[in-house]
Write a protein that holds these residues in place. Structure first.
Motif, short mmCIF file in Angstrom:
data_model
loop_
_atom_site.label_atom_id
_atom_site.label_comp_id
_atom_site.label_asym_id
_atom_site.label_seq_id
_atom_site.Cartn_x
_atom_site.Cartn_y
_atom_site.Cartn_z
N GLY A 172 0.85 -1.32 -0.15
CA GLY A 172 0.02 0.02 -0.15
C GLY A 172 0.66 1.06 -0.10
O GLY A 172 0.28 2.22 0.65
N GLY A 173 1.85 1.43 -0.82
CA GLY A 173 2.86 2.50 -0.63
C GLY A 173 4.14 2.29 0.37
O GLY A 173 4.99 3.04 0.05
N LEU A 174 4.20 1.41 1.10
CA LEU A 174 5.20 1.18 2.08
C LEU A 174 5.94 0.10 1.58
O LEU A 174 5.63 -1.12 1.54
CB LEU A 174 4.82 0.79 3.49
CG LEU A 174 5.71 0.87 4.42
CD1 LEU A 174 6.61 1.99 4.80
CD2 LEU A 174 4.97 0.34 6.07
N VAL A 175 7.28 0.58 1.28
CA VAL A 175 8.34 -0.60 0.60
C VAL A 175 9.24 -0.76 1.91
O VAL A 175 9.77 0.25 2.28
CB VAL A 175 9.07 -0.07 -0.67
CG1 VAL A 175 10.18 -1.06 -0.84
CG2 VAL A 175 8.14 0.27 -1.86
N VAL A 176 9.33 -2.05 2.06
CA VAL A 176 10.30 -2.29 3.22
C VAL A 176 11.31 -3.33 2.95
O VAL A 176 11.12 -4.48 2.26
CB VAL A 176 9.57 -2.99 4.43
CG1 VAL A 176 10.44 -3.29 5.78
CG2 VAL A 176 8.33 -2.15 4.86
N THR A 177 12.77 -2.99 3.11
CA THR A 177 13.79 -3.76 3.08
C THR A 177 14.33 -4.02 4.43
O THR A 177 14.15 -3.32 5.42
CB THR A 177 14.86 -3.24 2.21
OG1 THR A 177 15.32 -1.92 2.60
CG2 THR A 177 14.41 -3.03 0.70
N THR A 178 15.14 -5.26 4.72
CA THR A 178 15.39 -5.81 5.92
C THR A 178 16.84 -5.57 5.81
O THR A 178 17.72 -5.83 4.88
CB THR A 178 14.92 -6.94 6.38
OG1 THR A 178 15.17 -8.08 5.56
CG2 THR A 178 13.29 -7.10 6.36
N SER A 179 17.55 -5.59 7.28
CA SER A 179 18.88 -5.64 7.51
C SER A 179 19.17 -6.15 8.78
O SER A 179 18.19 -6.22 9.49
CB SER A 179 19.42 -4.27 7.40
OG SER A 179 20.98 -4.29 7.85
N ASP A 180 20.12 -6.84 8.99
CA ASP A 180 20.76 -7.49 10.38
C ASP A 180 21.51 -6.29 11.29
O ASP A 180 21.88 -6.40 12.09
CB ASP A 180 21.30 -8.75 10.33
CG ASP A 180 22.73 -8.59 9.64
OD1 ASP A 180 22.88 -7.59 8.93
OD2 ASP A 180 23.35 -9.50 9.56
#
Length: 331
Positions: A172-180
Motif C-alpha cells: 500500500g505504498g510502504l516498501v520495506v527492506t530488511t537488514s541485520d
C-alpha cells in the motif's frame, strides 16, 4: 495479526493506520501525555496532528497498558526517546515475547557503562529482560506514511524478526527492506536529526541561495555519520542507504529539525527556539540530538567531526553562526 502500537503521537498513529490498512487487529495505546491526542479520536474526530480519523483502531488510554499488550503478536514502539525507558519499564510485566518494531530515534545513557548508547541496548538494561527490538529506519514522514504515499523503510534487527515486521506492514505504498545491522540503522536515525539541524542553519543564515553550501554539508554529514556508525559497530553500507542518506535527505528538506536550524541560523538562541517550538507542540529532536551525538563521539574517541563540532558550538555553546560556518572545514 494483533498489532499493538505504543504511543499515540505522529508516528505511532501513522503506523497504526498502516497496520489497519493491512487488515490487522490494531490497538493504539496512548501514554499519560497523549490524552489530548486520543480525546478527539474517541469522538470520531480526526487525529489532531495527522488530520485523519482512526477508524477501526481500538484506542486505549494509559491505565489500560496491560489490556493493550494482551495477545499482541507484534508491538510498534513509537514513544519518544525520553519516554522509552519509563514506558517499557511499565510494560515489561505484560510484554509478550514478540518482535518490537521501534520507530523511536535517539540515544540514551546506559546504566551499566554511563555512556550514551542505542535504545535497543539501553532499554533491556533498565527493564531486566531481553526485548526483541527491530529498528525502523529510513525516510518516513508520518503524514505521508499515514496516507499511503510511497515510502521506503528499512527494518533492522534479528533476521527472522525483521522479516516478520516487514511482511506484516509492507504494501500500500510502504516498501520495506530488511537488514541485520541494527547498530548502523539505529545510529543513523539518531544522528540524522543532529545533522539536519546543521543544514537548516544555512537556510536561516544565508537564505535559499545556499544550495552549494547545503550540498557540501550534506556530504560532510554522511562522512561523519559513517565514522560514528563504524565506531559504534555498524556498517558503512547502512549509512549509504535509506537509513542514512535517505532519512537525512527528507529530514533536512522538510522536518522540524531543519526548521529549528533555520531559526537558529537567523540569530535566535537555540534554547529559546527549542522552547518556542515545544510550546507550539513541535518536538525538536535535533536540539538534544546534537548534545547526545557530541557526547557519543567523545566517548568513542571519534574526533574528526568538523560539522558536528560547529553545530555543537552554535547550539550548545552560543557561538556566532557566521563565525562557526565560516570556519568550517570539509572532508
Amino acid at each position: 495479526m494483533r498489532v499493538t502500537v505504543l504511543g499515540a503521537g505522529y508516528m505511532g498513529s501513522a503506523m497504526a493506520c498502516v497496520a489497519r490498512r493491512r487488515g490487522h487487529d490494531v490497538r493504539l495505546w496512548g501514554t499519560w501525555l497523549d490524552d489530548a491526542m486520543l480525546e478527539p479520536c474517541e469522538r470520531g474526530e480526526p487525529h489532531p496532528r495527522l488530520g485523519l480519523t482512526l477508524e477501526g483502531i481500538a484506542l486505549l488510554r494509559s491505565p489500560r497498558l496491560a489490556e493493550a499488550l494482551d495477545g499482541a503478536e507484534l508491538i510498534v514502539h513509537a514513544v519518544n526517546s525520553e519516554g522509552a525507558v519509563p514506558v517499557m519499564t511499565k510494560a515489561t510485566a505484560h510484554l509478550p515475547d514478540v518482535p518490537v518494531l521501534s520507530v523511536t530515534k535517539g540515544l540514551l545513557e546506559s546504566p551499566r557503562t554511563g555512556k550514551m548508547d542505542r535504545i535497543d541496548v539501553v532499554v533491556p538494561q533498565h527493564v531486566g529482560r531481553a526485548v526483541r527490538f527491530v529498528h525502523a529506519a529510513g525516510p518516513a514522514k508520518a503524514m505521508e506514511v499515514a496516507r499511503g504515499v510511497l515510502t521506503w523503510m528499512q527494518y533492522a534487527g534479528a533476521v527472522r524478526d525483521a522479516e516478520t515486521c516487514a511482511r506484516a506492514l509492507e504494501g500500500g505504498g510502504l516498501v520495506v527492506t530488511t537488514s541485520d545491522d541494527i547498530a548502523g540503522a539505529e545510529l543513523c536515525s539518531a544522528l540524522k536529526n543532529a545533522y539536519a539541524t546543521g543544514l537548516g542553519l544555512w537556510d536561516g543564515h544565508v537564505g535559499p541561495a545556499a544550495h552549494d553550501a547545503r550540498a557540501a554539508c550534506f556530504t560532510q554529514a554522511i562522512l561523519e555519520m559513517r565514522a560514528l556508525v563504524e565506531a559504534g559497530g555498524g556498517r558503512a553500507e547502512t549509512v549509504h542507504g535509506p537509513a542514512g542518506v535517505g532519512d537525512l535527505h527528507v529530514t533536512a528538506a522538510a522536518g522540524r529539525n531543519r526548521a529549528f536550524g533555520e531559526r537558529v541560523g537567523k540569530g535566535k538562541p537555540a534554547k529559546q527556539v527549542a522552547a518556542e517550538m515545544l510550546a507550539a507542540g513541535e518536538l525538536t529532536e535535533g536540539y538534544p540530538a546534537i548534545a547526545s551525538a557530541w557526547r557519543y563521539a567523545g566517548e568513542r574517541g571519534v574526533t574528526k567531526l568538523p560539522l558536528l563540532a560547529a553545530l555543537h558550538a552554535v547550539v550548545w555553546e552560543n557561538a556566532p553562526v557566521g563565525e562557526a560556518l565560516a570556519g568550517l572545514t570539509l572532508g
